[in-house]
Design an enzyme around this catalytic site. Structure first.
Site, PDB file in Angstrom:
ATOM      1  N   TYR A  53      64.716 -20.965  39.783  1.00 38.53           N
ATOM      2  CA  TYR A  53      63.664 -21.081  40.801  1.00 38.53           C
ATOM      3  C   TYR A  53      63.965 -22.184  41.792  1.00 38.53           C
ATOM      4  O   TYR A  53      64.596 -23.170  41.442  1.00 38.53           O
ATOM      5  CB  TYR A  53      62.311 -21.367  40.135  1.00 38.53           C
ATOM      6  CG  TYR A  53      61.726 -20.215  39.364  1.00 38.53           C
ATOM      7  CD1 TYR A  53      62.278 -18.938  39.416  1.00 38.53           C
ATOM      8  CD2 TYR A  53      60.604 -20.397  38.562  1.00 38.53           C
ATOM      9  CE1 TYR A  53      61.728 -17.892  38.691  1.00 38.53           C
ATOM     10  CE2 TYR A  53      60.043 -19.350  37.838  1.00 38.53           C
ATOM     11  CZ  TYR A  53      60.618 -18.103  37.905  1.00 38.53           C
ATOM     12  OH  TYR A  53      60.059 -17.069  37.191  1.00 38.53           O
ATOM     13  N   SER A 233      53.730 -11.364  37.689  1.00 37.01           N
ATOM     14  CA  SER A 233      53.434 -10.509  38.845  1.00 37.01           C
ATOM     15  C   SER A 233      52.177  -9.675  38.631  1.00 37.01           C
ATOM     16  O   SER A 233      52.159  -8.468  38.918  1.00 37.01           O
ATOM     17  CB  SER A 233      54.628  -9.591  39.140  1.00 37.01           C
ATOM     18  OG  SER A 233      54.606  -9.131  40.456  1.00 37.01           O
ATOM     19  N   LEU A 235      49.544  -9.565  40.283  1.00 36.03           N
ATOM     20  CA  LEU A 235      49.008  -9.071  41.558  1.00 36.03           C
ATOM     21  C   LEU A 235      50.056  -8.282  42.346  1.00 36.03           C
ATOM     22  O   LEU A 235      49.851  -7.974  43.521  1.00 36.03           O
ATOM     23  CB  LEU A 235      48.480 -10.238  42.403  1.00 36.03           C
ATOM     24  CG  LEU A 235      47.227 -10.926  41.860  1.00 36.03           C
ATOM     25  CD1 LEU A 235      46.842 -12.107  42.738  1.00 36.03           C
ATOM     26  CD2 LEU A 235      46.064  -9.949  41.741  1.00 36.03           C
ATOM     27  N   PHE A 237      53.119  -8.970  43.593  1.00 36.45           N
ATOM     28  CA  PHE A 237      53.568  -9.663  44.809  1.00 36.45           C
ATOM     29  C   PHE A 237      52.470  -9.748  45.869  1.00 36.45           C
ATOM     30  O   PHE A 237      52.745  -9.767  47.066  1.00 36.45           O
ATOM     31  CB  PHE A 237      54.797  -8.988  45.418  1.00 36.45           C
ATOM     32  CG  PHE A 237      56.021  -9.025  44.559  1.00 36.45           C
ATOM     33  CD1 PHE A 237      56.151  -9.908  43.503  1.00 36.45           C
ATOM     34  CD2 PHE A 237      57.076  -8.147  44.807  1.00 36.45           C
ATOM     35  CE1 PHE A 237      57.288  -9.937  42.710  1.00 36.45           C
ATOM     36  CE2 PHE A 237      58.217  -8.167  44.016  1.00 36.45           C
ATOM     37  CZ  PHE A 237      58.322  -9.064  42.960  1.00 36.45           C
ATOM     38  N   GLY A 238      51.225  -9.771  45.431  1.00 33.95           N
ATOM     39  CA  GLY A 238      50.108  -9.880  46.357  1.00 33.95           C
ATOM     40  C   GLY A 238      49.567  -8.556  46.856  1.00 33.95           C
ATOM     41  O   GLY A 238      48.540  -8.522  47.548  1.00 33.95           O
ATOM     42  N   THR A 241      45.846  -7.701  46.196  1.00 29.61           N
ATOM     43  CA  THR A 241      44.790  -8.417  46.914  1.00 29.61           C
ATOM     44  C   THR A 241      44.256  -7.582  48.067  1.00 29.61           C
ATOM     45  O   THR A 241      43.184  -7.870  48.605  1.00 29.61           O
ATOM     46  CB  THR A 241      45.304  -9.744  47.495  1.00 29.61           C
ATOM     47  OG1 THR A 241      46.274  -9.466  48.527  1.00 29.61           O
ATOM     48  CG2 THR A 241      45.955 -10.607  46.411  1.00 29.61           C
ATOM     49  N   GLY A 242      45.038  -6.584  48.472  1.00 32.36           N
ATOM     50  CA  GLY A 242      44.657  -5.745  49.608  1.00 32.36           C
ATOM     51  C   GLY A 242      45.084  -6.282  50.952  1.00 32.36           C
ATOM     52  O   GLY A 242      44.833  -5.652  51.986  1.00 32.36           O
ATOM     53  N   LYS A 243      45.770  -7.428  50.959  1.00 26.67           N
ATOM     54  CA  LYS A 243      46.081  -8.059  52.252  1.00 26.67           C
ATOM     55  C   LYS A 243      47.156  -7.319  53.048  1.00 26.67           C
ATOM     56  O   LYS A 243      47.305  -7.560  54.253  1.00 26.67           O
ATOM     57  CB  LYS A 243      46.496  -9.517  52.049  1.00 26.67           C
ATOM     58  CG  LYS A 243      47.780  -9.728  51.265  1.00 26.67           C
ATOM     59  CD  LYS A 243      48.025 -11.218  51.051  1.00 26.67           C
ATOM     60  CE  LYS A 243      49.274 -11.495  50.239  1.00 26.67           C
ATOM     61  NZ  LYS A 243      49.465 -12.935  49.990  1.00 26.67           N
TER      62      LYS A 243
END
Length: 345
Positions: A53, A233, A235, A237-238, A241-243
């Site tokens: 990382y 993971s 979500l 990779f996001g 969230t619906g973004k």
């Protein structure tokens, strides 16, 4: 904050684990410190990192995440209050700059562990995980297994034998796996039993509403062998969230910044995401919190690894522990899953 046992150990870990892979790439050291301070104050005692990382992995940033965490531990003096997990990289992900191409041999594992200990500024790592298999396997984005007659495989016996040495030397306390398959878990458990070597206590694999492949073969291992899932993971990779819905690409969001993250962006995944997000809004829930609360509720999950690039996201994610999904919501989730069973591997 709810706590759960880490495998068959006497260690209690928080239901939410703080993921760190954005530190040193999308997050500064100051922001990492702010996240740690808030998370620990909220009752989180479990921090997950890795030698490779931040992500995306690069030569110039490799190890920076562990360094940030090590600096925080040194300044706050909270080492004994926390459960620190890190990982030794196996082959893959284009890490040719790391030990000439990382393998899970005795030599590579010992070098990796010593380097992580130095960056973390600690004498021991509570949970040391094998980041992915050193063989051809259907892991990380592969649903189907394809035999590779030319594979060069480090025997699991050598890998676990090296980890046994590190446990006996006090450098690590427990052993975990990541991106592993049922066959791999079985081999580690068999070799542990036959040689009286450390027993695997956890499996860190992807798990979310968009990726429930863990349930097919590994959930039973997690339950019957007490090798609980550390869900990463959650979500997607996001996405959950619906973004990103409606063709949106928010500035500074991970999928906007890095073209390599295409795992959850296909049309099928987008359709599944829309269904889950709409369900959340219908129920008066945040899409992110519904997705995380569902992962939190799975009995084979030991801890849910959340990551955030902003404090607003972090607070929302941790707040998922306060949500209990009704039977009707769970039934609705299962109905969507029946329609979109494997939207992405």
């Amino acid at each position: 904050m709810r706590m759960r046992k880490l495998g068959k150990t006497d260690i209690d870990v928080s239901l939410i684990c703080l993921g760190t892979m954005t530190w040193g790439e999308q997050n500064t050291e100051q922001e990492a410190f702010e996240q740690l301070d808030y998370a620990v104050d909220a009752g989180i005692n479990f921090i997950d990192t890795a030698e490779m990382y931040p992500v995306p992995p690069k030569l110039e940033t490799q190890g920076r995440t562990e360094e940030y965490l090590g600096n925080w531990l040194a300044r706050r003096g909270r080492r004994d209050d926390l459960v620190i997990a890190s990982k030794v990289a196996g082959p893959g992900n284009g890490l040719s700059y790391l030990r000439g191409g990382p393998r899970l041999t005795r030599e590579h594992i010992r070098e990796a562990c010593d380097s992580s200990l130095q960056r973390l500024q600690t004498d021991y790592i509570d949970l040391y995980q094998v980041h992915w298999p050193d063989r051809s396997a259907n892991f990380f984005g592969k649903l189907g297994y394809e035999q590779n007659p030319k594979e060069s495989m480090t025997p699991i016996e050598e890998t676990l034998g090296a980890l046994d040495e590190l446990v006996k030397e006090g450098k690590i306390r427990h052993v975990g796996l990541s991106n592993e398959t049922p066959w791999g878990v079985m081999e580690y458990l068999r070799l542990s039993r036959e040689n009286n070597w450390p027993r695997v206590v956890s499996i860190q694999n992807p798990y979310s509403l968009l990726n429930r492949s863990f349930e097919a073969g590994l959930a039973e291992f997690a339950h019957r062998e007490e090798t609980g899932l550390l869900a990463y993971s959650p979500l997607a990779f996001g996405m959950l969230t619906g973004k990103y819905m409606g063709g949106k690409w928010p500035e500074k969001a991970r999928l906007t910044l890095y073209e390599r993250f295409v795992r959850y962006t296909g049309d099928h995944a987008a359709d599944a995401t829309r269904a889950y997000v709409e369900l959340a809004y219908q129920q008066g829930l945040s899409p992110a919190q519904m997705a995380l609360a569902w992962v939190n509720s799975r009995e084979f999950v030991t801890s849910n690894i959340i990551g955030a690039t902003s404090m607003e996201q972090l607070k929302e994610n941790i707040g998922s522990t306060e949500i209990t999904l009704s039977a009707d919501i769970v039934s609705a989730i299962e109905a969507i899953h029946s329609e979109f069973t494997y939207p992405c591997p």
